[in-house]
Design an enzyme around this catalytic site. Structure first.
Site, PDB file in Angstrom:
ATOM      1  N   ASP A  21     -20.146   1.851   9.901  1.00  0.00           N
ATOM      2  CA  ASP A  21     -21.250   1.084   9.349  1.00  0.00           C
ATOM      3  C   ASP A  21     -22.295   1.003  10.469  1.00  0.00           C
ATOM      4  OD1 ASP A  21     -22.670  -0.855   7.733  1.00  0.00           O
ATOM      5  OD2 ASP A  21     -21.932  -2.362   9.141  1.00  0.00           O
ATOM      6  N   ASP A  44     -25.561  -1.428  10.611  1.00  0.00           N
ATOM      7  CA  ASP A  44     -26.064  -2.774  10.923  1.00  0.00           C
ATOM      8  C   ASP A  44     -24.903  -3.710  11.283  1.00  0.00           C
ATOM      9  OD1 ASP A  44     -28.747  -2.089  10.182  1.00  0.00           O
ATOM     10  OD2 ASP A  44     -28.235  -2.384   8.073  1.00  0.00           O
TER      11      ASP A  44
END
Ligand code: BG6
Ligand code: MG
Length: 213
Positions: A9, A11
């Site tokens: 991922d 952010d």
């Protein structure tokens, strides 16, 4: 190495753009007089822009038309991109970069699996443009986490099966997406406290340990 591919991922995992998402939503919410805090913000992790807005508007006393919602989301995105504009390669931590390099040298293919439509801009700001073997983001999916689509696409781009890949997440929605897609997961932050996470991590560099046979 236990995994042929590692899907990150973006952010809140590779970089701390999660704080900018919060600041931009907060400014928009304050302007329209809707209460918003860090606890509500945690529910937005991994969730698409429009779904995030719906969560924020749960606290609103008035209804917004679809057109108005689009304008609010655009307002937030403009504020967010302004904040992203101040990012430089110095915003990529040494720990993250060294761990990524070490995993790659160990033979793993590396991919991004992010719900964000700004992922490529962020990668370029922090000096990681072209670094990953594949980037699956908000521009190539129609369903956001907890749907597994973004991770299934990342695995497909790498030419690997889900069971050959590890997903690294900071959001519960992301761990749910990994589980739904048949991936093992490693969790940071609130995802480290979540019972569905395969490997809870204290820090990013712990990844090296859970990737060993
Ligand atoms: C995710 C973030 O990575 O991307 C969410 O965790 C965000 O908070 C989502 O809403 C969509 O991002 P963007 O940049 O397309 O608005
Ligand atoms: Mg995240």
């Amino acid at each position: 190495m236990k995994y042929k591919g590692i899907i990150f991922d973006l952010d809140g995992v590779v970089c701390f753009t999660d704080q900018y998402h919060y600041q931009a939503w907060k400014k928009m919410a304050d302007r329209i007089g809707v209460y918003f805090d860090e606890k509500i913000n945690n529910r937005l992790r991994g969730v698409s822009r429009m779904e995030s807005l719906e969560i924020i508007l749960e606290r609103s006393t008035r209804e917004y038309s679809e057109e108005e919602k689009k304008e609010l989301a655009a307002e937030k995105n403009e504020l967010y991109r302004e904040l992203l504009g101040s990012m430089t390669p110095a915003d990529l931590s040494g720990e993250v970069k060294e761990t990524l390099d070490r995993l790659r040298e160990g033979g793993a293919k590396l991919a991004i699996g992010s719900s964000s439509k700004n992922a490529k801009m962020i990668l370029s700001r922090i000096g990681l443009e072209g670094y990953f073997d594949a980037v699956s983001d908000g521009t190539n999916i129609s369903r956001s986490k907890p749907d597994p689509e973004v991770f299934l696409k990342a695995a497909e781009f790498l030419g690997l099966e889900p069971e050959e890949c590890l997903v690294v997440e900071d959001a519960k929605a992301g761990i749910d997406a990994a589980c739904a897609g048949g991936f093992d997961s490693a969790g940071l932050g609130e995802a480290a406290q979540y019972e569905r996470t395969t490997y809870p991590l204290n820090s990013f560099s712990d990844l090296w340990v859970c990737c060993q046979e």
